[in-house]
Write an enzyme that holds these catalytic residues in place. Sequence first.
Site, mmCIF file in Angstrom:
data_model
loop_
_atom_site.group_PDB
_atom_site.id
_atom_site.type_symbol
_atom_site.label_atom_id
_atom_site.label_comp_id
_atom_site.label_asym_id
_atom_site.label_seq_id
_atom_site.Cartn_x
_atom_site.Cartn_y
_atom_site.Cartn_z
ATOM 1 N N SER A 239 0.828 -1.196 0.000
ATOM 2 C CA SER A 239 0.000 0.000 0.000
ATOM 3 C C SER A 239 0.872 1.260 0.000
ATOM 4 O O SER A 239 1.639 1.472 -0.935
ATOM 5 C CB SER A 239 -0.965 -0.044 1.189
ATOM 6 O OG SER A 239 -1.977 0.920 1.055
ATOM 7 N N ASP B 187 -10.081 -5.720 -3.467
ATOM 8 C CA ASP B 187 -9.531 -4.684 -2.593
ATOM 9 C C ASP B 187 -10.396 -3.425 -2.705
ATOM 10 O O ASP B 187 -10.514 -2.838 -3.782
ATOM 11 C CB ASP B 187 -8.090 -4.398 -3.029
ATOM 12 C CG ASP B 187 -7.355 -3.440 -2.115
ATOM 13 O OD1 ASP B 187 -7.993 -2.553 -1.524
ATOM 14 O OD2 ASP B 187 -6.120 -3.577 -2.023
ATOM 15 N N HIS C 132 -7.286 -6.054 0.669
ATOM 16 C CA HIS C 132 -6.108 -5.230 0.981
ATOM 17 C C HIS C 132 -5.371 -5.710 2.225
ATOM 18 O O HIS C 132 -4.362 -5.125 2.614
ATOM 19 C CB HIS C 132 -6.574 -3.780 1.201
ATOM 20 C CG HIS C 132 -5.504 -2.743 1.064
ATOM 21 N ND1 HIS C 132 -4.943 -2.392 -0.150
ATOM 22 C CD2 HIS C 132 -4.902 -1.947 1.994
ATOM 23 C CE1 HIS C 132 -4.044 -1.439 0.042
ATOM 24 N NE2 HIS C 132 -3.997 -1.148 1.327
#
Length: 292
Positions: free
Chosen positions: A154, A231, A267
Site C-alpha cells: 500500500s 480490494d 487489501h
Amino acid sequence: MSLNEESSAKCFGGLQKVFSHDSVETKCRMRFSVYLPPKVFEENFQDGKLPVVYYLSGLTCTEENFIHKSGVQKYAAELGLIIIGPDTSPRNVGVSGENDSWDFGTGAGFYVDATEPLWASNYRMYSYVTKELPAIIEKNFPASSSARSIFGHSMGGHGALICALKNPGHYKSVSAFAPICNPSECPWGVKAFSGYLGANKESWKDYDATALTRGYSGEKIKLLVDTGTADKFYQDCQLLPENLKNAVDGNSDAFDAKFRFHGGYDHSYYFIASFIGEHLKFHASALQTEIA
C-alpha cells in the site's frame, strides 16, 4: 549512534528482533525490525554477508505488523535473506496536527522528505529508508552493501517503488502488494503530498512512481506488482496500478515487469501472507549471484 534491542524471539531457526535508535534524519527515536535467518548462526558463516530485503509497511502500521502477520520468516529462513522493516513515520515529535488523521502524520509518512516548514524537520522518511537505515544495518548486521532488494504494501508499496526508481542500481529488485501507484492522482496521495510537499504539483512528480517511470532511464528494474481485485481501495481508485502498468509499457526497455491481478483478494495481510513466499523467491532470484 547506539542501538537498543527491544525484543528478540527465535523463529524458524533464526531470530526475529526489534531495535530502536536515535535518528539523525527524523530527529526522534525510531524502531525497526530485523529477521536474521539461521544461516547467520552456522559455525562456518563467520564474517560473511547475506542479501538484505527491506519491507515498507502501509498506513497506520508500525514495524511490528508485518513480522506478526505476514509469515515472512519461514521463507526468509529457507532462502537465507535478512529482512528489515522500519516504522512508517516519526512519532511524538511535537508537530501540530501529527495525530489528527489516520492517513496523514503519525503512521503515514509516505516515504517522502517533506518540504513544507511544519513537517520538513522530522518527516524525512525517504532519506531515512534509503540512506540512514541501510548504513545502520550494514554496520551492525551481516548484511551485504551490494545485494539489496525492497518491497512493501500500500503506502509502503509506493515507498518501495519510488526508492527503486530514484536510485537506479541500488536495489536488485522491487515488488509491491497493492501499492499506491500514482499518488498525485488519488485522494490519499493528494492529501499527503499537499501537506508534506506543498501546492506545486510539479514537485509531487519526484515521489510519484507513475511519473518517475515515464522518465526513468537507469539500470533495468526487475519489478513485481500484485493487486487484489476485491480490494476496496483498488475499487475506490486509491491504488491505480493500471496507470503504472501503462507507464511501464511505454518505457518497456527499462523494466522487467510483471503485474498480477488476483480475483477475490482484498487489501489485508491475508493477501500478503498468500503471496509473500512468491515475493521473497522473486527477490532471491534477483539476488542469486550474491547468495552464491
